[in-house]
Structures are given as structure tokens and as C-alpha cells.
Write an enzyme that holds these catalytic residues in place. Structure first.
Site: not given
Length: 390
Positions: A135-136, A164, A166, A275, A343, A346, A370, A372
Site C-alpha cells: 500500500e502507499p 505497486w 504489477t 570489438r 562498462q 564503453g 518482493e 527490498t
């Protein structure tokens, strides 16, 4: 959009049926999901027809009994299916995990009559579910929820707001956890609410940094009436129902995180092999090889951790601690691995022309949903040394 080919994971699966199932999922992902992921996520498009296809293919009820239309697969197989789906598109993998979570209360706490009436359509009849706990003002502190269901004879009237969610606004049914008694965890009950119930409405979807194709919205219950035969479990048992579902759901998030991480590693491997700098592929450079080695090791460790927890569940052993560990480790690893993939690419990694920037944004939410990862550490700590002193 440049997409590099994915290297299939070599899996240890318990049966030939499971191997066939993974092969089916990979073929479906390559044909129906992966080619559209970048475009649909950029457009914020929710692939509802795809979930209908997944239902028709038997992929929305894998861990549930065949008697009610499920696949009766062990959790160690179901989670590897989630990993494959999430590697193709997190909106899909997480969506299947949330749907499975939404079916949990009915499948495990409903009466035989309730299961016979509702589960077949939920598991293989094209329906899509959502789970309504947060809930909020009560996210991590779920026992303080305020959405209330008041009983009047054989019906309940629900008022309040869930947050929240889904599939909020697009689901066909909602597993609702609501307050029916006094404050605290003992005054909470679970219900199965039709998606088209009168008085139920969804707010506009949240604007998120990732997973734009997956709608996340508040749900408003304004005098929604629910018959008592849609109550799941005993009155006052809802908090137990919710925690039981979350243990299983955390394993789903862990598997999805490893899918996202694997997709990022595959992209990085393909890019660094192609690359060239200073006259040779950049994968020849030791510093980059060490990064790739660390990424691969974290993925293998995370996969082993979530599978060990799943096997404990399949064997009827306690697995709450292991589920929290798997969710914590796998999602933290996914965040590190996707960041490292950016990273390794690049400047190209920072552009939308390559998928790793999307994978990095998607990985972040897995550390939050689910429960934190700070909550996961609290759960693990309680298993190790007992509850906190007050």
C-alpha cells in the site's frame, strides 16, 4: 538495435520432460519474445497476447497440480523456465512470476471446491493475475496495511488503496490481502477478487526507469463487494498466506535476476570478441577477461543458490532463509553484472542501440520488489540469531 546471439545455458534437469520444456521455452522466446523486446519496451507496450500464448502453451501454471490444469513441475524446473523468459524479456519473466504468485493463495489455502472452480481458468484458461499486498504507506511493513474488508453476512465490502501492483489495471483477477480485524498480522485475510468487480479501478501506470512494458499501478477499492466463498483460507490467516507466497515469489525474482544477468554477460562476451582495439579483440586484454570471469562466476553462484532453495522446497524442507538469500544475492549480482556490461561496451553501452543499458535499468527494480534487499538481510538475520529485541 544491435542484438548479439545468446549462448544457451547448459542445464542439469531432472527429467526428459523438463529438457523438452526448456527447449520449448527457448524456441518460443527466440520466435515470439526476443525479436520484439527492444521496440516494445521503448514504446511501453504490454504484450497481453503473449501471455495468452504462454497460457495456451502451459507456461502459466507450471508448479501447480495437473488436476487443476497445472504442469505439476518441480520448482527447480519452473524457476529455470522463468530464467529463460527473463533473459529474453524481463517484463515476461517477471509477469509469469507475478501470475504464479497470484495463484499461490488459492492453490495452497483454498478449499477443494474453490480450486476446482477457479484454478483451471487461472492456470491454463488465458487469465492473468496480480498480487495485492503493498500500500502507499505500508510496503516493507506489510503487517500495517490499512485496506479494510468489512463483513456483512456472506459478503465483504472492501475499501482502500493498494500500490505497486504489477499488472494493475490489466489483470483478470487479484489476490487481495486486506485487514478484517484488529491492527497487526492476526487481523488480515486473503481474498480472490475478479478484475471487473464493481468499484475496483486502477490509477494511471507508474512512470518507471525500466520495465516500461510492464504496467505497475495503484488499485482503488471503493465499496468492492466480495462473496465469502472468495475468501482464501481462514479469517485472520491472510498474513500467513502472504508470507508463504512471498517465500516462493522471492525465488521467482532470483531466477529472473539471473536471466537478466546472463543476457548481459552474453552481450558483453559477444561484443568484446568482435570489438577490436590496438589490432586485436578487446577480449584479449586481461583486465576485461577478469571482469567477464567475475560476471560468469556470480551468475553460476546465483543459479546454484536459487536452485538449492528450490530443491529444498520440492523436498518439503524449510526454505525461507534460503529464498531470502537467493533473492538478495541474485539481484545484487544482476545489478553489478549489468553495470559491468555497460562498462565493457564503453560508450556504446550507454546508448539505446545496445540492450545492456536497458538490462541495467531493469536489474535495479529486482533489488526492490518482493521485499527490498534490506528486508532480505533482516529475514536472514532473524533465521541466524533470532528476532530483534524491542
Amino acid at each position: 538495435m544491435t542484438e548479439y546471439g545468446r549462448q544457451p545455458v547448459e542445464r542439469q534437469l531432472p527429467t526428459e520432460e523438463a529438457r523438452d520444456l526448456i527447449a520449448l521455452v527457448r524456441e518460443l522466446a527466440d520466435r515470439e519474445i526476443r525479436p520484439h523486446t527492444a521496440e516494445e519496451e521503448a514504446a511501453g507496450h504490454f504484450p497481453r497476447p503473449l501471455f495468452t500464448l504462454l497460457s495456451e502453451s502451459g507456461l502459466l501454471g507450471l508448479p501447480y497440480p495437473e488436476e487443476f490444469g497445472g504442469g505439476e513441475q518441480p520448482y527447480e524446473v519452473y524457476l529455470q523456465v522463468l530464467e529463460e523468459l527473463a533473459a529474453a524479456r524481463l517484463t515476461v519473466g517477471l509477469g509469469v512470476s507475478v501470475h504464479t504468485l497470484a495463484c499461490h493463495a488459492l492453490a495452497n489455502f483454498g478449499t477443494k471446491e474453490q480450486r476446482a472452480e477457479h484454478l483451471p481458468a487461472m492456470l491454463g484458461g488465458g487469465l492473468l493475475g496480480a498480487y495485492c499486498l503493498s500500500e502507499p504507506a505500508s510496503g516493507s511493513d506489510a503487517a500495517s496495511l490499512r485496506t479494510r474488508a468489512e463483513r456483512d453476512g456472506d459478503t465483504w465490502t472492501v475499501n482502500g488503496t493498494k500500490a505497486w501492483i504489477t499488472h494493475g489495471g490489466v489483470a483478470d483477477f487479484y489476490t487481495l490481502i486486506a485487514r478484517t480485524g484488529a491492527d497487526g498480522p492476526r487481523g488480515i485475510t486473503a481474498f480472490l477478487v475478479p478484475g471487473d468487480a464493481a468499484g475496483l479501478s486502477a490509477a494511471a501506470p507508474e512512470r518507471k526507469m525500466g520495465m516500461n512494458g510492464s504496467p505497475t499501478a495503484q488499485l482503488h477499492f471503493d465499496g468492492v463487494r466480495i462473496s465469502d466463498d472468495r475468501r482464501l483460507g481462514d479469517e485472520g490467516q491472510g498474513f500467513t498466506v502472504a508470507l508463504s507466497a512471498l517465500d516462493a515469489g522471492r525465488l521467482g525474482i532470483a531466477a529472473c535476476a539471473i536471466g537478466v544477468a546472463q543476457a548481459a554477460l552474453d552481450e558483453a562476451l559477444a561484443y568484446t570478441a568482435e570489438r577490436r582495439q590496438f589490432g586485436r579483440p578487446i577480449s584479449d586484454f586481461q583486465g576485461l577477461r577478469f571482469m567477464l570471469a567475475d560476471m560468469a562466476t556470480q551468475i553460476e553462484a546465483g543459479r546454484a543458490l536459487y536452485l538449492e532453495a528450490a530443491r529444498r522446497r520440492d523436498n518439503g524442507l524449510a526454505y525461507s532463509k534460503q529464498a531470502a538469500m537467493a533473492k538478495l544475492f541474485c539481484t545484487d549480482a544482476a545489478m553489478r553484472i549489468t553495470t559491468d556490461a555497460v562498462q565493457l561496451l564503453g560508450g556504446y553501452g550507454y546508448t539505446v542501440d545496445f540492450p545492456v543499458e536497458r538490462l541495467m535499468r531493469e536489474a535495479k527494480v529486482l533489488q526492490i520488489v518482493e521485499g527490498t534487499n534490506q528486508i532480505q538481510r533482516m529475514v536472514i538475520g532473524r533465521h541466524l540469531v533470532g528476532p530483534e529485541s524491542r
